[in-house]
Design an enzyme around this catalytic site. Structure first.
Site, PDB file in Angstrom:
ATOM      1  N   HIS A 134       0.837  -1.203   0.000  1.00 26.16           N
ATOM      2  CA  HIS A 134       0.000   0.000   0.000  1.00 26.16           C
ATOM      3  C   HIS A 134       0.876   1.259   0.000  1.00 26.16           C
ATOM      4  CE1 HIS A 134      -3.615   2.397   1.162  1.00 26.16           C
ATOM      5  NE2 HIS A 134      -2.707   3.138   1.778  1.00 26.16           N
ATOM      6  N   GLU A 135       1.915   1.272   0.827  1.00 31.04           N
ATOM      7  CA  GLU A 135       2.809   2.434   0.886  1.00 31.04           C
ATOM      8  C   GLU A 135       3.610   2.585  -0.401  1.00 31.04           C
ATOM      9  OE1 GLU A 135       2.437   4.569   3.175  1.00 31.04           O
ATOM     10  OE2 GLU A 135       1.130   3.309   4.388  1.00 31.04           O
ATOM     11  N   GLU A 152      -6.192   6.893  -0.999  1.00 34.63           N
ATOM     12  CA  GLU A 152      -6.267   5.622  -0.284  1.00 34.63           C
ATOM     13  C   GLU A 152      -6.916   4.542  -1.145  1.00 34.63           C
ATOM     14  OE1 GLU A 152      -4.921   4.909   2.990  1.00 34.63           O
ATOM     15  OE2 GLU A 152      -3.940   6.651   2.125  1.00 34.63           O
ATOM     16  N   HIS A 176       1.501   4.386  -2.822  1.00 36.42           N
ATOM     17  CA  HIS A 176       1.487   5.837  -2.589  1.00 36.42           C
ATOM     18  C   HIS A 176       2.675   6.496  -3.287  1.00 36.42           C
ATOM     19  CE1 HIS A 176      -1.885   6.546  -0.006  1.00 36.42           C
ATOM     20  NE2 HIS A 176      -1.459   5.773   0.984  1.00 36.42           N
ATOM     21  N   ASP A 213      -4.994   1.246  -2.314  1.00 37.08           N
ATOM     22  CA  ASP A 213      -5.542  -0.081  -1.995  1.00 37.08           C
ATOM     23  C   ASP A 213      -5.603  -0.950  -3.241  1.00 37.08           C
ATOM     24  OD1 ASP A 213      -5.875   0.486   0.675  1.00 37.08           O
ATOM     25  OD2 ASP A 213      -8.024   0.898   0.531  1.00 37.08           O
TER      26      ASP A 213
END
Length: 447
Positions: free
Chosen positions: A98-99, A163, A102, A167
């Protein structure tokens, strides 16, 4: 396009500056074993990500908070509390994926683009708030959100969009990397359940809103992948045991905890529980008990770095320097560039008093890994032991530079210059490095 707001080169530059500041403000863990484990796990995920613009750097913060974060230039931080709370490597990998998303989607750069019409002061506040959010999520969110009500709402909506995208991409990276795609939803659900019993949210939830729809979306997305059984990995459970034994509780309580787990068979891998017990015995200075366990573990898995590292620590604690050095030199033949073996060997040589051999190893290692804080600290200690004052102050300057304390780094170099005497080439190098540090100060101001 995010590139309209901030270039890739500038993103890397800002990431490097923030990382240096973070080293000086947050309790980063300089543990070669955990560093290697986390970097290997992260690299496995990055290999299956798209739009990767720069190498990723994964690091660990000693904090019981359940938190993870990403920022400019491919930097991803994990709190020890996150590993402690994850039941398996797929859950940990889901957060890293997930990071990574980003970063690859350049969400911070896109946020800046969305606020391009803001005044320079607001953008400066955004950078300051970002750093605060990394070290202290509650303070950081307050700093980032300290604008008018309309822009606050826009910021929240944009975060939700980020987000959702992270995801979607993260779960795909997770699945492509061979992990359980349902791990994201299971970990989200675990956090939501724990949060329900708390008066304040977890740090992770301060920066990653978790409505029920997000958990449902994650489950639905995971269902689109083939069901798979993912084998547990020993390395994750060894890393978790190491964090518990070295960074949680005290040796006496940890001994009780690991003895109970072994007695009641409450473990995924018996080896990991035994390893945690050995580390706890080491912390309690019960060296013979620790040695007995490590010997037993190494009989079945002699090349395991977790066991080699602890065997080294036991030998050094008992001042059996030659035993440690002999073992590590043999391992170095097998893995000559491995950070765990290399830094352990340098430390063992230094402890024995073979300073020059330690210095040679550390200088060679730093040529490839110039930003390794532990190696620089060991090198500074080695120079101090051998009374090489010029080199000691030079290495201290590099340590200060790693935490963006450039004025102190320059002071160290001025002191080093006074020890240069009749070494004109060294004086030129020192002057050049001082100029570089002054340029870094100017560059900080320009941002």
């Amino acid at each position: 396009m995010a590139s309209e707001a901030i270039s890739i080169d500038k993103e890397v530059l800002i990431g490097d500056i923030l990382m240096r500041q973070l080293r000086g403000q947050a309790p980063l863990i300089n543990d070669p074993l955990l560093d290697e484990y986390l970097q290997d796990l992260g690299n496995r995920l990055v290999a299956n990500a798209e739009n990767v613009k720069f190498p990723f750097k994964f690091f660990l913060i000693n904090s019981a908070d359940i938190n993870a974060f990403a920022f400019f230039g491919g930097h991803v931080g994990i709190h020890t509390g996150l590993i402690f709370s994850a039941d398996n490597e797929s859950e940990l990998a889901s957060v890293l994926a997930h990071e990574i998303a980003h970063v690859t989607q350049r969400h911070i750069a896109r946020k800046i683009q969305a606020q391009q019409k803001a005044s320079p002061l607001q953008l400066a506040s955004l950078f300051g708030g970002l750093l605060l959010a990394i070290a202290n999520p509650e303070a950081g969110i307050a700093a980032v959100s300290a604008t008018n009500a309309a822009s606050q709402q826009a910021s929240i909506n944009y975060t939700r969009s980020n987000e959702k995208e992270a995801d979607r991409i993260g779960i795909d990276v997770l699945a492509q990397s061979g992990y359980d795609p349902d791990a994201a939803a299971s970990f989200f659900g675990k956090l939501a359940e724990k949060y329900r019993l708390r008066s304040t949210p977890f740090a992770y939830l301060m920066t990653h809103p978790l409505p029920q729809s997000r958990i449902a979306d994650a489950r639905s997305r995971a269902a689109s992948y083939n069901v798979r059984q993912v084998s547990e990995r020993l390395s994750f459970h060894l890393a978790k045991a190491r964090i518990i034994a070295r960074y949680y509780g005290n040796p006496k309580d940890n001994i009780t905890q690991f003895e109970f787990a072994l007695d009641k068979k409450r473990y995924v891998f018996e080896q990991a529980a035994a390893y945690g017990l050995a580390l706890s015995y080491l912390g309690a200075e019960q060296y013979s008990k620790a040695q007995e366990i490590i010997d037993r573990l190494r009989e079945k898995d002699p090349e395991n770095l977790f066991y080699i590292d602890t065997a080294t620590d036991i030998a050094l604690a008992e001042k059996r320097f030659d035993d440690a050095i002999t073992m590590l030199k043999e391992e170095a033949k097998r893995a000559p560039r491995n950070r765990v073996i290399t830094l352990n060997l340098a430390n063992a040589l230094l402890e024995k008093g073979d300073v020059e051999a330690s210095i040679l190893i550390l200088k060679d290692y730093l040529l490839v890994n110039p930003n390794n804080m532990l190696a620089l600290q060991l090198l500074s200690d080695a120079y101090a032991k051998s009374r090489q004052m010029l080199e000691m102050h030079q290495s201290k300057a590099e340590i200060y530079a790693l935490v963006a304390a450039y004025p102190r780094a320059i002071d160290e170099l001025h002191t080093a210059y006074n020890f240069a005497n009749e070494r004109p080439l060294e004086k030129q190098r020192i002057k050049a490095r001082i100029d570089q540090f002054r340029s870094e100060i100017d560059r900080l101001k320009s941002l």
